[in-house]
Write an enzyme that holds these catalytic residues in place. Structure first.
Site, mmCIF file in Angstrom:
data_model
loop_
_atom_site.group_PDB
_atom_site.id
_atom_site.type_symbol
_atom_site.label_atom_id
_atom_site.label_comp_id
_atom_site.label_asym_id
_atom_site.label_seq_id
_atom_site.Cartn_x
_atom_site.Cartn_y
_atom_site.Cartn_z
ATOM 1 N N ASP A 112 5.751 2.007 5.420
ATOM 2 C CA ASP A 112 6.702 1.043 4.849
ATOM 3 C C ASP A 112 7.733 1.628 4.257
ATOM 4 O OD1 ASP A 112 4.830 -0.829 5.356
ATOM 5 O OD2 ASP A 112 3.732 -0.867 3.268
ATOM 6 N N LYS A 116 15.189 -0.243 0.067
ATOM 7 C CA LYS A 116 16.387 -0.295 -0.904
ATOM 8 C C LYS A 116 16.189 1.069 -1.774
ATOM 9 C CE LYS A 116 16.277 -5.385 -1.752
ATOM 10 N NZ LYS A 116 15.698 -6.606 -2.491
HETATM 11 C C1 LIG Z 1 4.776 -1.087 8.591
HETATM 12 S S1 LIG Z 1 3.036 -0.949 9.109
HETATM 13 C C2 LIG Z 1 2.915 0.193 10.289
HETATM 14 C C3 LIG Z 1 1.180 0.097 11.145
HETATM 15 C C4 LIG Z 1 1.160 1.152 12.190
HETATM 16 N N1 LIG Z 1 0.885 2.475 11.667
HETATM 17 C C5 LIG Z 1 2.207 0.777 13.288
HETATM 18 O O1 LIG Z 1 2.778 2.133 13.524
HETATM 19 O O2 LIG Z 1 2.199 -0.025 14.085
HETATM 20 C C6 LIG Z 1 2.256 0.014 7.630
HETATM 21 C C7 LIG Z 1 0.839 -0.244 7.420
HETATM 22 O O3 LIG Z 1 0.503 0.944 6.327
HETATM 23 C C8 LIG Z 1 -0.310 0.302 5.634
HETATM 24 N N2 LIG Z 1 -0.149 1.092 4.424
HETATM 25 C C9 LIG Z 1 1.291 1.339 3.521
HETATM 26 N N3 LIG Z 1 0.651 1.975 2.815
HETATM 27 C C10 LIG Z 1 -0.517 2.175 2.484
HETATM 28 C C11 LIG Z 1 -1.212 2.845 1.756
HETATM 29 N N4 LIG Z 1 -0.704 3.524 0.702
HETATM 30 N N5 LIG Z 1 -2.733 2.889 1.844
HETATM 31 C C12 LIG Z 1 -3.201 2.360 3.014
HETATM 32 N N6 LIG Z 1 -2.561 1.435 3.777
HETATM 33 C C13 LIG Z 1 -1.201 1.557 3.505
HETATM 34 C C14 LIG Z 1 0.357 -1.364 5.476
HETATM 35 O O4 LIG Z 1 -0.734 -2.174 4.940
HETATM 36 C C15 LIG Z 1 0.735 -1.350 6.875
HETATM 37 O O5 LIG Z 1 -0.495 -2.043 7.737
#
Ligand SMILES: C[S@@+](CC[C@H](N)C(=O)[O-])C[C@H]1O[C@@H](n2cnc3c(N)ncnc32)[C@H](O)[C@@H]1O
Length: 211
Positions: A112, A116
């Site tokens: 993510d 911002k």
């Molecule tokens: C933008 S998506 C990208 C998914 C995948 N890696 C891709 O590139 O298609 C980010 C994913 O990371 C997970 N995520 C973000 N921060 C995390 C954390 N601290 N622990 C576990 N999962 C996390 C979110 O739930 C989401 O499914």
């Protein structure tokens, strides 16, 4: 509010069944190098990567229940047996469930971006996170990071040379926009289709003198 899907796949490890830090080889039924994907999304990257690394035990985690379900379904559909999926927050999981010096590879794809400025401190990959993660990698263990977000890519590429105990596997490049042999995830493909560049970064924990 997430709708909780009950996941019954043999790949899925519910929180209450997570092993102690020294229990992963027993859980996988084999003592092999251990790799971790943080934020596996729908599991397309890890399903392909696991096929390339049949001699690794791989943990794929995400705190998104639907993503864990999709990942498990994909692994089951393709008969992939060397991945276990966990729904949990990454830092909590690493600190509570992994032994130090155990990870041969860590993959983080399109985390993510928190675009911002006031939210940037929420980004997963920071100096503090890398110093934390370093302890859990084996000497020579790989850290892979990929993002579509220019500012995040440039920040991590600029920070990594001064994080002690790592060496750049892509030197002299700080990042590349293509990484041969590295599978593309759903988000990478989506952003590439929009004409964006992906920043691929790959560092290894130093073999000697590492912290
Ligand atoms: C933008 S998506 C990208 C998914 C995948 N890696 C891709 O590139 O298609 C980010 C994913 O990371 C997970 N995520 C973000 N921060 C995390 C954390 N601290 N622990 C576990 N999962 C996390 C979110 O739930 C989401 O499914």
């Amino acid at each position: 509010m997430q709708t909780m899907i009950k996941i019954s796949s043999p790949c899925y490890i519910p929180a209450e069944k997570l092993p102690a830090p020294d229990g992963w080889s027993a859980l996988f039924g084999a003592e092999r190098p251990l790799a971790l994907e943080i934020g596996c999304g729908i599991g397309d990257f890890i399903a392909k990567t696991a096929v390339d690394h049949p001699d690794s035990n791989i943990i794929a985690l995400d705190y998104y229940n639907k993503g864990c379900d999709s990942t498990c379904r994909r692994l089951d559909r393709h008969g992939v047996t060397n991945v276990r999926v966990v729904r949990i927050e990454a830092r909590q999981f690493i600190a509570e469930r992994l032994p130090k010096g155990s990870l041969s590879a860590v993959y983080i794809n399109c985390p993510d971006p928190w675009p911002k400025k006031r939210h940037r401190k929420r980004r997963l990959v920071s100096r503090q996170f890398m110093e934390f993660l370093r302890d859990y990698l084996v000497p020579g263990g790989n850290f892979y990071f990929a993002t579509d977000f220019d500012d995040y890519g440039i920040d991590v590429a600029g920070m990594m040379p001064s994080v002690e105990g790592f060496e750049n596997a892509l030197a002299p490049d700080l990042f590349r926009h293509e990484l041969a042999g590295y599978h593309l995830s759903k988000y990478m493909k989506k952003f590439m289709a929009e004409g964006k560049n992906i920043y691929f970064i790959n560092y290894r924990k130093k073999m000697t003198g590492a912290l």
